[in-house]
Design an enzyme around this catalytic site. Structure first.
Site, PDB file in Angstrom:
ATOM      1  N   GLY A   6       0.844  -1.192   0.000  1.00 36.86           N
ATOM      2  CA  GLY A   6       0.000   0.000   0.000  1.00 36.86           C
ATOM      3  C   GLY A   6       0.877   1.238   0.000  1.00 36.86           C
ATOM      4  CB  CYS A  47       5.504  -3.404  -0.679  1.00 39.57           C
ATOM      5  SG  CYS A  47       6.055  -1.777  -1.226  1.00 39.57           S
ATOM      6  CG  LEU A  48       2.505  -0.300   4.061  1.00 40.52           C
ATOM      7  CD1 LEU A  48       3.401   0.854   4.500  1.00 40.52           C
ATOM      8  CD2 LEU A  48       1.092   0.190   3.767  1.00 40.52           C
ATOM      9  CD  GLN A  66       7.917   0.295   3.814  1.00 45.29           C
ATOM     10  OE1 GLN A  66       7.009   1.077   4.076  1.00 45.29           O
ATOM     11  NE2 GLN A  66       8.488   0.264   2.618  1.00 45.29           N
ATOM     12  CG  PHE A 100       8.652   5.400   3.541  1.00 45.24           C
ATOM     13  CD1 PHE A 100       9.090   6.243   4.555  1.00 45.24           C
ATOM     14  CD2 PHE A 100       7.665   5.858   2.672  1.00 45.24           C
ATOM     15  CE1 PHE A 100       8.553   7.508   4.695  1.00 45.24           C
ATOM     16  CE2 PHE A 100       7.132   7.120   2.809  1.00 45.24           C
ATOM     17  CZ  PHE A 100       7.580   7.951   3.817  1.00 45.24           C
ATOM     18  CG  HIS A 142       5.166  -5.061  -5.463  1.00 48.71           C
ATOM     19  ND1 HIS A 142       3.996  -4.917  -4.770  1.00 48.71           N
ATOM     20  CD2 HIS A 142       5.857  -3.911  -5.301  1.00 48.71           C
ATOM     21  CE1 HIS A 142       3.959  -3.709  -4.215  1.00 48.71           C
ATOM     22  NE2 HIS A 142       5.086  -3.084  -4.522  1.00 48.71           N
ATOM     23  CD  GLU A 177       2.264  -8.133  -5.384  1.00 48.88           C
ATOM     24  OE1 GLU A 177       1.931  -6.946  -5.267  1.00 48.88           O
ATOM     25  OE2 GLU A 177       3.334  -8.562  -4.921  1.00 48.88           O
TER      26      GLU A 177
END
Length: 145
Positions: A12, A39-40, A43, A84, A124, A126
């Site tokens: 996201g 990803c997010l 984090q 980030f 990613h 996916e």
């Protein structure tokens, strides 16, 4: 209440430190179910265990990001879209270890917990169309389940 076999924390946009409710939810699930993140999600998992994040000077964008797996030495091409990253030095004391890194800027691309069933990647796996080099990530999570 759902009693899931595992929890997947998806990707996201935005600053991961602003997603405090999800960080707390992850923290409450640690050790109870296998957790994976993309990803997010990586984090947020890192933040839930005490790691720190920072804003990249230049975000990772596109389908040509080279990532190296520390255990196997394998280099693969990944698809990425984030601004980030986890601060590598902040993993100390969290139980997390870096498993993969970006060959362009040496930032954290993969983490696993040493004792808990937690795994996450910054890229990613996916992503399609594009390289399928990273689909092995899903096999790892399924094995954890």
């Amino acid at each position: 209440e759902y009693k899931p076999d595992g929890v997947f924390v998806s990707n996201g946009p935005g600053d991961p430190e602003r997603v405090k409710p999800t960080i707390e939810t992850i923290r409450s699930l640690l050790g109870k179910v296998p957790i994976a993140g993309i990803c997010l999600g990586l984090q947020l998992i890192g933040l839930s265990l005490g790691a720190k994040t920072f804003k990249l000077k230049f975000g990772h964008r596109g389908a040509n990001q080279p990532v190296k797996d520390i255990e196997t030495g394998r280099v693969f091409i990944s698809t990425q879209n984030h601004g980030f990253s986890i601060e590598g030095k902040s993993l100390k004391g969290t139980g997390l270890e870096m498993t993969q890194f970006n060959l362009n800027d040496m930032t954290v691309e993969g983490i696993e917990h040493k004792e808990l069933s937690v795994v996450a990647v910054q890229y990613h796996p996916e992503a399609s169309p594009g390289p399928h080099d990273t689909h092995f990530f899903f096999d790892k999570f399924i094995d954890m389940l």
